[in-house]
Motif scaffolding. Sequence first.
Motif, PDB file in Angstrom:
ATOM      1  N   ALA A  72       0.845  -1.185   0.000  1.00 37.67           N
ATOM      2  CA  ALA A  72       0.000   0.000   0.000  1.00 37.67           C
ATOM      3  C   ALA A  72       0.882   1.236   0.000  1.00 37.67           C
ATOM      4  O   ALA A  72       2.113   1.163   0.147  1.00 37.67           O
ATOM      5  CB  ALA A  72      -0.942  -0.001   1.212  1.00 37.67           C
ATOM      6  N   GLU A  73       0.223   2.401  -0.154  1.00 34.46           N
ATOM      7  CA  GLU A  73       0.971   3.654  -0.182  1.00 34.46           C
ATOM      8  C   GLU A  73       1.391   4.099   1.216  1.00 34.46           C
ATOM      9  O   GLU A  73       2.158   5.068   1.357  1.00 34.46           O
ATOM     10  CB  GLU A  73       0.114   4.741  -0.842  1.00 34.46           C
ATOM     11  CG  GLU A  73      -1.050   5.275   0.010  1.00 34.46           C
ATOM     12  CD  GLU A  73      -2.245   4.326   0.046  1.00 34.46           C
ATOM     13  OE1 GLU A  73      -3.249   4.686   0.681  1.00 34.46           O
ATOM     14  OE2 GLU A  73      -2.167   3.243  -0.573  1.00 34.46           O
ATOM     15  N   ILE A  74       0.898   3.420   2.242  1.00 36.57           N
ATOM     16  CA  ILE A  74       1.278   3.705   3.628  1.00 36.57           C
ATOM     17  C   ILE A  74       1.865   2.439   4.233  1.00 36.57           C
ATOM     18  O   ILE A  74       1.705   1.350   3.674  1.00 36.57           O
ATOM     19  CB  ILE A  74       0.052   4.189   4.441  1.00 36.57           C
ATOM     20  CG1 ILE A  74      -1.057   3.132   4.402  1.00 36.57           C
ATOM     21  CG2 ILE A  74      -0.449   5.525   3.916  1.00 36.57           C
ATOM     22  CD1 ILE A  74      -2.268   3.491   5.256  1.00 36.57           C
ATOM     23  N   PRO A  75       2.562   2.547   5.359  1.00 33.15           N
ATOM     24  CA  PRO A  75       3.145   1.336   5.968  1.00 33.15           C
ATOM     25  C   PRO A  75       2.086   0.283   6.296  1.00 33.15           C
ATOM     26  O   PRO A  75       0.928   0.601   6.579  1.00 33.15           O
ATOM     27  CB  PRO A  75       3.813   1.875   7.242  1.00 33.15           C
ATOM     28  CG  PRO A  75       4.066   3.316   6.955  1.00 33.15           C
ATOM     29  CD  PRO A  75       2.945   3.767   6.079  1.00 33.15           C
ATOM     30  N   VAL A  76       2.485  -0.970   6.236  1.00 29.82           N
ATOM     31  CA  VAL A  76       1.601  -2.100   6.514  1.00 29.82           C
ATOM     32  C   VAL A  76       1.924  -2.646   7.899  1.00 29.82           C
ATOM     33  O   VAL A  76       3.091  -2.766   8.274  1.00 29.82           O
ATOM     34  CB  VAL A  76       1.763  -3.201   5.447  1.00 29.82           C
ATOM     35  CG1 VAL A  76       0.864  -4.387   5.756  1.00 29.82           C
ATOM     36  CG2 VAL A  76       1.459  -2.645   4.060  1.00 29.82           C
ATOM     37  N   VAL A  77       0.892  -2.971   8.653  1.00 29.90           N
ATOM     38  CA  VAL A  77       1.084  -3.466  10.011  1.00 29.90           C
ATOM     39  C   VAL A  77       0.321  -4.778  10.181  1.00 29.90           C
ATOM     40  O   VAL A  77      -0.764  -4.963   9.622  1.00 29.90           O
ATOM     41  CB  VAL A  77       0.603  -2.432  11.059  1.00 29.90           C
ATOM     42  CG1 VAL A  77      -0.893  -2.184  10.953  1.00 29.90           C
ATOM     43  CG2 VAL A  77       0.978  -2.861  12.468  1.00 29.90           C
ATOM     44  N   ARG A  78       0.906  -5.691  10.920  1.00 31.30           N
ATOM     45  CA  ARG A  78       0.231  -6.931  11.321  1.00 31.30           C
ATOM     46  C   ARG A  78      -0.202  -6.778  12.779  1.00 31.30           C
ATOM     47  O   ARG A  78       0.607  -6.386  13.627  1.00 31.30           O
ATOM     48  CB  ARG A  78       1.158  -8.129  11.183  1.00 31.30           C
ATOM     49  CG  ARG A  78       1.481  -8.535   9.747  1.00 31.30           C
ATOM     50  CD  ARG A  78       2.460  -9.695   9.755  1.00 31.30           C
ATOM     51  NE  ARG A  78       2.829 -10.134   8.427  1.00 31.30           N
ATOM     52  CZ  ARG A  78       2.247 -11.143   7.768  1.00 31.30           C
ATOM     53  NH1 ARG A  78       1.263 -11.821   8.353  1.00 31.30           N
ATOM     54  NH2 ARG A  78       2.636 -11.494   6.567  1.00 31.30           N
ATOM     55  N   LEU A  79      -1.442  -7.110  13.057  1.00 28.75           N
ATOM     56  CA  LEU A  79      -1.965  -7.025  14.421  1.00 28.75           C
ATOM     57  C   LEU A  79      -2.533  -8.373  14.824  1.00 28.75           C
ATOM     58  O   LEU A  79      -3.010  -9.142  13.985  1.00 28.75           O
ATOM     59  CB  LEU A  79      -3.054  -5.955  14.524  1.00 28.75           C
ATOM     60  CG  LEU A  79      -2.639  -4.497  14.333  1.00 28.75           C
ATOM     61  CD1 LEU A  79      -3.846  -3.589  14.456  1.00 28.75           C
ATOM     62  CD2 LEU A  79      -1.570  -4.094  15.341  1.00 28.75           C
ATOM     63  N   ARG A  80      -2.507  -8.628  16.119  1.00 31.76           N
ATOM     64  CA  ARG A  80      -3.130  -9.806  16.694  1.00 31.76           C
ATOM     65  C   ARG A  80      -4.217  -9.358  17.671  1.00 31.76           C
ATOM     66  O   ARG A  80      -4.283  -8.179  18.048  1.00 31.76           O
ATOM     67  CB  ARG A  80      -2.094 -10.683  17.401  1.00 31.76           C
ATOM     68  CG  ARG A  80      -1.008 -11.219  16.476  1.00 31.76           C
ATOM     69  CD  ARG A  80      -0.077 -12.148  17.229  1.00 31.76           C
ATOM     70  NE  ARG A  80      -0.789 -13.271  17.812  1.00 31.76           N
ATOM     71  CZ  ARG A  80      -1.143 -14.371  17.145  1.00 31.76           C
ATOM     72  NH1 ARG A  80      -0.846 -14.492  15.868  1.00 31.76           N
ATOM     73  NH2 ARG A  80      -1.784 -15.356  17.751  1.00 31.76           N
ATOM     74  N   VAL A  81      -5.044 -10.309  18.054  1.00 31.63           N
ATOM     75  CA  VAL A  81      -6.131  -9.978  18.981  1.00 31.63           C
ATOM     76  C   VAL A  81      -5.580  -9.370  20.258  1.00 31.63           C
ATOM     77  O   VAL A  81      -6.156  -8.429  20.829  1.00 31.63           O
ATOM     78  CB  VAL A  81      -6.957 -11.248  19.289  1.00 31.63           C
ATOM     79  CG1 VAL A  81      -8.022 -10.956  20.332  1.00 31.63           C
ATOM     80  CG2 VAL A  81      -7.598 -11.780  18.028  1.00 31.63           C
ATOM     81  N   GLU A  82      -4.437  -9.879  20.723  1.00 27.43           N
ATOM     82  CA  GLU A  82      -3.857  -9.396  21.972  1.00 27.43           C
ATOM     83  C   GLU A  82      -3.447  -7.925  21.890  1.00 27.43           C
ATOM     84  O   GLU A  82      -3.299  -7.263  22.921  1.00 27.43           O
ATOM     85  CB  GLU A  82      -2.642 -10.242  22.349  1.00 27.43           C
ATOM     86  CG  GLU A  82      -2.970 -11.681  22.725  1.00 27.43           C
ATOM     87  CD  GLU A  82      -3.190 -12.561  21.516  1.00 27.43           C
ATOM     88  OE1 GLU A  82      -3.024 -12.067  20.364  1.00 27.43           O
ATOM     89  OE2 GLU A  82      -3.549 -13.749  21.688  1.00 27.43           O
ATOM     90  N   ASP A  83      -3.245  -7.398  20.674  1.00 29.90           N
ATOM     91  CA  ASP A  83      -2.867  -6.002  20.516  1.00 29.90           C
ATOM     92  C   ASP A  83      -4.042  -5.060  20.740  1.00 29.90           C
ATOM     93  O   ASP A  83      -3.844  -3.866  20.995  1.00 29.90           O
ATOM     94  CB  ASP A  83      -2.280  -5.753  19.118  1.00 29.90           C
ATOM     95  CG  ASP A  83      -1.014  -6.557  18.879  1.00 29.90           C
ATOM     96  OD1 ASP A  83      -0.235  -6.734  19.840  1.00 29.90           O
ATOM     97  OD2 ASP A  83      -0.808  -7.013  17.736  1.00 29.90           O
ATOM     98  N   LEU A  84      -5.270  -5.585  20.635  1.00 29.59           N
ATOM     99  CA  LEU A  84      -6.453  -4.742  20.787  1.00 29.59           C
ATOM    100  C   LEU A  84      -7.267  -5.073  22.020  1.00 29.59           C
ATOM    101  O   LEU A  84      -7.870  -4.179  22.616  1.00 29.59           O
ATOM    102  CB  LEU A  84      -7.356  -4.867  19.551  1.00 29.59           C
ATOM    103  CG  LEU A  84      -6.983  -4.046  18.320  1.00 29.59           C
ATOM    104  CD1 LEU A  84      -5.804  -4.659  17.588  1.00 29.59           C
ATOM    105  CD2 LEU A  84      -8.169  -3.941  17.367  1.00 29.59           C
ATOM    106  N   TRP A  85      -7.292  -6.357  22.398  1.00 23.95           N
ATOM    107  CA  TRP A  85      -8.152  -6.774  23.490  1.00 23.95           C
ATOM    108  C   TRP A  85      -7.335  -7.545  24.518  1.00 23.95           C
ATOM    109  O   TRP A  85      -6.283  -8.092  24.221  1.00 23.95           O
ATOM    110  CB  TRP A  85      -9.302  -7.653  22.988  1.00 23.95           C
ATOM    111  CG  TRP A  85      -9.956  -7.125  21.752  1.00 23.95           C
ATOM    112  CD1 TRP A  85      -9.811  -7.576  20.483  1.00 23.95           C
ATOM    113  CD2 TRP A  85     -10.852  -6.002  21.672  1.00 23.95           C
ATOM    114  NE1 TRP A  85     -10.559  -6.836  19.606  1.00 23.95           N
ATOM    115  CE2 TRP A  85     -11.209  -5.857  20.309  1.00 23.95           C
ATOM    116  CE3 TRP A  85     -11.387  -5.118  22.604  1.00 23.95           C
ATOM    117  CZ2 TRP A  85     -12.079  -4.856  19.865  1.00 23.95           C
ATOM    118  CZ3 TRP A  85     -12.248  -4.135  22.159  1.00 23.95           C
ATOM    119  CH2 TRP A  85     -12.579  -4.012  20.816  1.00 23.95           C
TER     120      TRP A  85
END
Length: 658
Positions: free
Chosen positions: A376-389
């Motif tokens: 994408a034109e912006i950085p790409v990030v990988r997230l897991r459930v633990e990062d939000l909840w």
Amino acid sequence: MTSRLHLETFGPVHALPILHYRMEFAHLVRQTVQEIRPDCIAVELPATLEERFLQAVRRLPQVSVVSYDTIPRSASTAAQNRTLHLLVEPADPLAEAARCALEQAIPLHLVDVDLDDYPAVQEFLPDSYAVQRLGLADYYREYCRATEGAVPGREDLRREQGMAFRLQRLAERHERILFVGGMAHVGRIREFYGQARTEPLGRVRRHDVRIFNLHPDSCGEVMGEFPFASAIYEMRRNGPPPERKDAAPSLRRRFNALELIAGGKQAIPEQEVMRAAVESSAGKVGASGEMPDRQRIHLRLFEQAARHYRQETGEQLHYWQKRAFFRFCRNYAALSGQLLPDLFQLLTAARGCVDDNFAYAFWRLAGCYPWQREEAEIPVVRLRVEDLWDQSRTIRFRPRKQSDKGRSGLRFLKRKREQRPGEWLEGFDDGSICSWPPEDIVIEDYGKFLRRTGIRQLSEEQSRVEPLSTSLLDGIDLRETIRNQPHDGRIYVWERMRIKGGVGSVVVIFDEDRRNRYPFAMTWLGEHEQESDMAFYATEPGDNVSGPGICRCEYGGLLLSYPPRRMRDVWQDPSYRGWGTKAEILLMAALDYSPDPHVVYAAARPPRSIFKRIAAGMGKKIVYIPLGSLSPPALKRIRVMHLLFGHDKREIAKDYIW
């Protein structure tokens, strides 16, 4: 205005109470904007995120992540800082409100208060699907009644006072304001709006707000609505997509003879297959302009996953598996206080009611979001459930595969493939057709197993139980003894009756073929005394060429008759004409050719009563075995067969059959 909408009105403010990241409320936001035509839209987000949030909204339908760091007041070291992530996705009501504002050139204001030390609040909210049936007015009224005695936190009061203050300022410049806010806050904001307020303290600027593109592999794990549902909402946002006139592509494409001649062996990207599944489902979850029905989304997801599962494994899901799946989902959701299951519960039901291969196909389709890309034109990030909840649930899939013990793990890669288009067709010059011996052994063994099962079932049906007198017979019947102990006190024994005669024919019906999906019918004789005569109907051999002179077929039904070399071609025999279905023709032939008084009939449904009368007139008996009582893996193993055009193909078949 339709009955499903409900707005809390105070002054020029029309407040829509919503639940965050719920598709039903995103639809209500869009409907409200069309109904009331506001000249200003306010959302429950802090103005410190406005620049990045609007950038993320303009990227929709691509999902973005707005991230920033918070510093709690009690923090003494930088290690106590934490990063918060805000997902901007189509099915979120706040994102939908901002999107409508940008599309229709309506002023947008973010009116929340930015707090660093806002605690994580876990609310037990009713299922959002109830809005689909009850309407928002009844839903919101029941919510207010259930939370009437709840004491709000200090941070919530600060935020609500701040939002009320900013709505008062907007009311001085606008005549019709649409406020989209959480259901837990709208009632108190309405109370604070009628009071003189001052702006509460809060952050007015953030310098570390970042925006990322969410990696496609993370969509199924962290999106508020699972990707398949979000994709359907996005596709229906401007009306259902047109129906596809061409056949939906397959995950694992098979090629027939004409395609091989034309060189049509082309790989179809999996992303294209998944998108086609979403598009075909988007128009079937509700009428145009209506709220997408979540229950229908689950049904379409199951049906599409079942189609892909059949294309990948060659195995078809049966009605009883579908019924067990949705019954399991209903009960599982009820245990957690919901009307419909979430994605975790759907996957658990898929694995438990079918198998891991189906659950994995279900997961891949449920996690399909066609617009998301790794670049994408912006950085790409990988997230897991633990990062939000703070909490997460884990489910693992173990798709079955052939064991590699005692052989190379790369055996599949060594399998021979066509070197040029049409090469495999050169092997069809021999008019004789034969089977592959390893598959013959498997199906003959299973036929012997069904014969033993039929005899055992007859013995159990004719066994008798009586009080112990002079002999133990075949043993003590503990169940009858315990049941009669309180009033009788005697010991009961049972006797298994010996069945005269054996089983001469076995019929297995996988599909009664009422839609003519198995047009290829054939009868062949056993090659030696250890093989039976067989009649069967199956899929067309030319639809799946596996090698030079080698075709893969799937049985719809088959008949095994012992001893061998006695059977004529049952499909051309005039004695069996007029019996209707192919399954009934096989059953009639089994009764005719069975030298023993018993015929085993394994199928999803028992035969018609007329066949029992015909069998009785011939001095024989049909032993019915429900197909659901047999091992599904064993049935799947015997259902696939390969036709070899010429006995010389037996020497090379192992290189093409895997």
